[in-house]
Write a protein that holds these residues in place. Structure first.
Motif, short mmCIF file in Angstrom:
data_model
loop_
_atom_site.label_atom_id
_atom_site.label_comp_id
_atom_site.label_asym_id
_atom_site.label_seq_id
_atom_site.Cartn_x
_atom_site.Cartn_y
_atom_site.Cartn_z
N ARG A 105 -2.77 -6.62 -0.98
CA ARG A 105 -2.24 -5.40 -1.59
C ARG A 105 -0.74 -5.45 -1.77
O ARG A 105 -0.20 -4.84 -2.70
CB ARG A 105 -2.64 -4.20 -0.74
CG ARG A 105 -4.14 -3.88 -0.84
CD ARG A 105 -4.58 -2.83 0.15
NE ARG A 105 -5.98 -2.49 -0.02
CZ ARG A 105 -6.68 -1.76 0.83
NH1 ARG A 105 -6.09 -1.27 1.92
NH2 ARG A 105 -7.94 -1.48 0.59
N GLN A 106 -0.04 -6.17 -0.90
CA GLN A 106 1.40 -6.31 -1.04
C GLN A 106 1.78 -7.05 -2.33
O GLN A 106 2.70 -6.65 -3.05
CB GLN A 106 1.98 -7.08 0.15
CG GLN A 106 2.04 -6.30 1.46
CD GLN A 106 2.45 -7.19 2.61
OE1 GLN A 106 2.89 -8.31 2.41
NE2 GLN A 106 2.27 -6.70 3.83
N VAL A 107 1.07 -8.12 -2.61
CA VAL A 107 1.50 -9.01 -3.69
C VAL A 107 0.71 -8.82 -4.99
O VAL A 107 1.14 -9.33 -6.03
CB VAL A 107 1.39 -10.49 -3.26
CG1 VAL A 107 2.18 -10.72 -1.98
CG2 VAL A 107 -0.06 -10.91 -3.06
N ALA A 108 -0.43 -8.13 -4.95
CA ALA A 108 -1.31 -8.07 -6.12
C ALA A 108 -0.59 -7.60 -7.39
O ALA A 108 -0.69 -8.28 -8.43
CB ALA A 108 -2.53 -7.21 -5.84
N PRO A 109 0.12 -6.47 -7.40
CA PRO A 109 0.76 -6.03 -8.66
C PRO A 109 1.78 -7.03 -9.18
O PRO A 109 1.84 -7.30 -10.37
CB PRO A 109 1.42 -4.69 -8.27
CG PRO A 109 0.73 -4.26 -7.02
CD PRO A 109 0.37 -5.52 -6.30
N ILE A 110 2.59 -7.60 -8.26
CA ILE A 110 3.63 -8.53 -8.67
C ILE A 110 3.02 -9.84 -9.13
O ILE A 110 3.41 -10.42 -10.14
CB ILE A 110 4.62 -8.79 -7.51
CG1 ILE A 110 5.03 -7.46 -6.86
CG2 ILE A 110 5.82 -9.56 -7.99
CD1 ILE A 110 5.62 -6.46 -7.80
N ALA A 111 2.02 -10.34 -8.36
CA ALA A 111 1.38 -11.60 -8.71
C ALA A 111 0.68 -11.51 -10.05
O ALA A 111 0.72 -12.44 -10.86
CB ALA A 111 0.39 -12.01 -7.62
N ALA A 112 0.02 -10.37 -10.31
CA ALA A 112 -0.66 -10.20 -11.60
C ALA A 112 0.33 -10.25 -12.74
O ALA A 112 0.08 -10.88 -13.78
CB ALA A 112 -1.44 -8.89 -11.60
N ALA A 113 1.49 -9.58 -12.58
CA ALA A 113 2.52 -9.58 -13.63
C ALA A 113 3.11 -10.97 -13.83
O ALA A 113 3.51 -11.34 -14.93
CB ALA A 113 3.62 -8.59 -13.27
N ALA A 114 3.15 -11.78 -12.74
CA ALA A 114 3.72 -13.13 -12.82
C ALA A 114 2.69 -14.16 -13.26
O ALA A 114 3.02 -15.34 -13.39
CB ALA A 114 4.30 -13.53 -11.47
N GLY A 115 1.42 -13.74 -13.47
CA GLY A 115 0.40 -14.67 -13.90
C GLY A 115 -0.23 -15.47 -12.79
O GLY A 115 -0.95 -16.45 -13.05
N LEU A 116 0.00 -15.09 -11.53
CA LEU A 116 -0.60 -15.82 -10.41
C LEU A 116 -2.03 -15.33 -10.18
O LEU A 116 -2.32 -14.14 -10.32
CB LEU A 116 0.22 -15.60 -9.13
CG LEU A 116 1.65 -16.16 -9.12
CD1 LEU A 116 2.34 -15.77 -7.83
CD2 LEU A 116 1.62 -17.68 -9.28
N GLY A 117 -2.91 -16.23 -9.81
CA GLY A 117 -4.29 -15.87 -9.52
C GLY A 117 -4.51 -15.77 -8.03
O GLY A 117 -4.61 -16.79 -7.34
N VAL A 118 -4.60 -14.55 -7.50
CA VAL A 118 -4.74 -14.33 -6.07
C VAL A 118 -6.09 -13.66 -5.79
O VAL A 118 -6.47 -12.70 -6.46
CB VAL A 118 -3.59 -13.45 -5.51
CG1 VAL A 118 -3.73 -13.29 -3.99
CG2 VAL A 118 -2.24 -14.05 -5.86
N VAL A 119 -6.80 -14.19 -4.79
CA VAL A 119 -8.07 -13.64 -4.36
C VAL A 119 -7.89 -12.98 -3.00
O VAL A 119 -7.21 -13.54 -2.12
CB VAL A 119 -9.15 -14.74 -4.26
CG1 VAL A 119 -10.49 -14.13 -3.84
CG2 VAL A 119 -9.29 -15.48 -5.57
N ASN A 120 -8.47 -11.82 -2.83
CA ASN A 120 -8.40 -11.13 -1.55
C ASN A 120 -9.39 -11.79 -0.58
O ASN A 120 -10.60 -11.60 -0.70
CB ASN A 120 -8.72 -9.64 -1.73
CG ASN A 120 -8.54 -8.85 -0.45
OD1 ASN A 120 -8.27 -9.41 0.62
ND2 ASN A 120 -8.68 -7.54 -0.54
N GLY A 121 -8.88 -12.55 0.37
CA GLY A 121 -9.73 -13.20 1.36
C GLY A 121 -9.81 -12.44 2.66
O GLY A 121 -10.28 -12.99 3.67
N GLY A 122 -9.36 -11.20 2.66
CA GLY A 122 -9.33 -10.43 3.89
C GLY A 122 -10.66 -9.83 4.30
O GLY A 122 -10.83 -9.41 5.44
N TYR A 123 -11.63 -9.79 3.37
CA TYR A 123 -12.93 -9.22 3.70
C TYR A 123 -13.81 -10.27 4.39
O TYR A 123 -13.57 -11.48 4.27
CB TYR A 123 -13.63 -8.69 2.45
CG TYR A 123 -12.90 -7.54 1.80
CD1 TYR A 123 -12.71 -6.34 2.47
CD2 TYR A 123 -12.39 -7.64 0.51
CE1 TYR A 123 -12.05 -5.27 1.88
CE2 TYR A 123 -11.72 -6.59 -0.09
CZ TYR A 123 -11.56 -5.40 0.60
OH TYR A 123 -10.89 -4.36 0.02
#
Length: 620
Positions: free
Chosen positions: A413-431
């Motif tokens: 949740r910290q990085v999702a908005p910024i990473a999406a704008a920067a084109g990074l593909g991040v998966v939430n592995g916390g679940y």
């Protein structure tokens, strides 16, 4: 003085024994009817072993009394003395009694229970029990009547054979007032259907008005149907009647080696893994338990089963399964059957697989984590939370050759908005299970790169600000680093999207653990403080990244008054904390309150000065 020795027998307090049964062995007084049906079925089994083709009927009559009549092997006078007058003696255990001497050894494995204390369960609902019986093993034997009382007394008398026209046994209960609810006609019908729905012999309940109720039928999985669709519809109707829901699908279960047949119904709605489903287990047709979660592996919480078995062992109360090697083997085999059904869906019915995964994706993830074949089949179909939304890994990997996995929900949740704008593909592995599964994606999709998310990776994708702007902000950044530094956090200035994000807090689990350890150490003393101090190790500090493109930050970095700069720094840090959605420590909650009060105080004392991020006031 010579020693003397004498032999004695135990004196049994029957009332105390009945109380023990009703409050500690059996879960409810309702088991009395199960015990009567069980004894009747065993008597019929013995009769058919002695005389193949003999009738097999059980009739229950209700009214002022409850009677259960069977066409079983019956009892002689000697049998009554041996089995009804001796508590704990079983007609199935001895090898020299009249019943066992009647060529019944081969049938002994077909008996449901051990006669033993079963009849005592009836004293839970009755003060008086009468057993009227005539033996089929000895046609010359007279009929016998045994009348027992809950205080331990009993009488026995013989009657002419004509008093009981055909061999068999009738047990009559005179209900007790305090448990009369269990012997009401409608309750008896319900209990007979509950326990005896799958019994092989005909079971009929006759009401006070003479109305007959057939309570059992052929198990649905043993019935013939005109087509696979008709069979599926029949099983679905059985599920609705039994469990109250229409199944997403049905899985037929057949383990000949364990003498087990039945069906597993797939739940149409999601269920918590912690809420284990109760399965109905019948032993040779008699219901053993309708809450038997131990029948299936923990991961199979998305089905409810009804099975009939001949090999599984009951506990002493015959209300649960005994945990042994046989149960373990059956559990594994049933798990394999459900797994095979799931893997087969990918080829036979992809649309059903989609519906199933949408509903039970957590169960599939739990299973795929340990099953390589299932992982290969279902991993591309499973949805994950990503910076592109909830999508499958197959779809996500098409646009992101390198997948970054956040270790926790907070980090994502910290990085999702910024990473999406920067084109990074991040998966939430916390679940639960998600990180382990995503890390195995390269096994299924060669060429895809998967790595854990490092906050430095995100920082590297943020644009550096113009050196001139950095220089103009130097004074404010110095105050901000000093202010936020007490929270083990650095401050940097960057350009990044979206513009609406004023600040980004980049942190990781190791850094948070180190701060927690440091905080505990500072609040402790003595040996505990020394222990915590010895655990100290260097970890990256958190980073508060201020967005130079954001209007609020642009105005904040122009503040020259130190007090207001401190308050603005705390406010920006607090806002970033809130956006991370992680629980706040006491010191962080205090910081937010302090920053808010500071900004209000400044606005009240400087009414003509615009607060950071607001439009300048215009005088009228």
């Amino acid at each position: 003085m010579p020693h003397s020795e004498s032999a004695h027998t135990f004196q049994v307090d029957l009332r105390g024994l009945v109380d023990l049964l009703s409050h500690h062995l059996y879960s409810s007084p309702r088991v009395y009817l199960r015990e009567l049906l069980q004894n009747a079925v065993d008597a019929i089994t013995a009769h058919q072993a002695h005389s193949p083709g003999s009738p097999a009927r059980i009739t229950v009559r209700t009214g002022s009394t409850v009677t259960v009549t069977d066409t079983g092997i019956g009892l002689t006078e000697a049998d009554v003395h041996r089995f009804l007058a001796t508590i704990g003696r079983s007609s199935k255990r001895t090898a020299d009694g009249a019943l066992d001497g009647a060529g019944l050894d081969a049938a002994r494995g077909e008996f449901i229970g051990q006669f033993g204390i079963g009849l005592l369960a009836c004293f839970v609902v009755a003060d008086e029990i009468t057993v009227l019986s005539r033996s089929a093993a000895d046609p010359k034997a007279p009929a016998v009547e045994w009348r027992g009382h809950s205080d331990g007394r009993y009488t026995l008398r013989t009657l002419p054979a004509s008093a009981v026209p055909v061999p068999g046994t009738t047990v009559t209960l005179i209900p007790r007032a305090d448990n009369a609810e269990w012997t009401r006609p409608e309750q008896v019908v319900s209990l007979a259907r509950h326990y005896g729905a799958l019994l092989r012999h005909e079971v009929t309940v006759v009401g006070p008005d003479g109305a007959e109720h057939r309570v059992n039928e052929t198990p649905p999985w043993e019935q013939s149907h005109r087509s696979p669709l008709a069979r599926r519809e029949a099983l679905g109707a059985h599920c609705r009647t039994l469990f109250g829901f229409t199944p997403l699908d049905t899985i037929e279960l057949d383990l000949p080696a364990a003498g087990l047949r039945g069906v597993a119904y797939v739940l149409p709605t999601a269920m918590s893994p912690a809420q284990r489903a109760g399965h109905r287990v019948h032993l040779k047709g008699m219901l053993l338990s309708d809450q038997a979660p131990e029948l299936l592996p923990d991961w199979a919480f998305f089905v409810r089963c009804v099975v009939d078995t001949t090999s599984l062992r009951p506990t002493a109360s015959r209300e649960a399964l005994y945990e042994d090697g046989t149960l373990s083997a059956v559990r594994d085999a049933l798990g394999d059957r459900i797994r095979d059904w799931l893997t087969g869906l990918a080829a036979s019915d992809p649309s059903l697989l989609h519906r199933f995964i949408d509903t039970h994706h957590l169960a599939v993830k739990a299973l795929a984590r340990y099953d390589d074949e299932l992982l290969r089949i279902v991993l591309p179909w499973l949805p994950f939370e990503t910076t592109d939304g909830n999508v499958t890994l197959e779809e996500f990997a098409r646009t992101h050759p390198t997948l970054l996995v956040a270790r926790s929900v907070e980090e994502f949740r910290q990085v999702a908005p910024i990473a999406a704008a920067a084109g990074l593909g991040v998966v939430n592995g916390g679940y639960t299970y998600d990180r382990d599964l995503v890390l195995r994606l390269p096994e299924i999709r060669p060429g895809t790169s998967v790595t854990d998310l490092d906050p430095a990776t995100v920082t590297a994708h943020l644009d550096a600000v113009d050196p001139g702007a950095e220089l103009r902000a130097a004074a404010f950044l110095a105050v901000a680093r000093e202010t936020v530094g007490v929270h083990d956090c650095d401050v940097v200035l960057r350009d990044f999207q979206p513009v609406t994000a004023s600040a980004l807090l980049l942190d990781n689990r190791d850094a948070r653990h180190e701060r927690t350890r440091s905080s505990l150490a500072s609040d402790s003393d003595g040996l505990w403080a020394d222990i915590l101090g010895s655990l100290r190790h260097e970890t990256p500090r958190a980073q508060l990244v201020l967005n130079h493109l954001n209007p609020l930050v642009r105005q904040a970095i122009t503040i020259s008054e130190r007090g207001l700069a401190v308050t603005a720094s705390e406010a920006l840090y607090g806002q970033a904390l809130l956006l991370s959605r992680r629980p706040l420590r006491a010191s962080e909650s205090a910081l937010l309150n302090r920053a808010f009060i500071g900004l209000l105080t400044h606005a009240m004392h400087h009414p003509g000065t615009a607060a950071p991020g607001s439009e300048p006031r215009k005088e009228l």
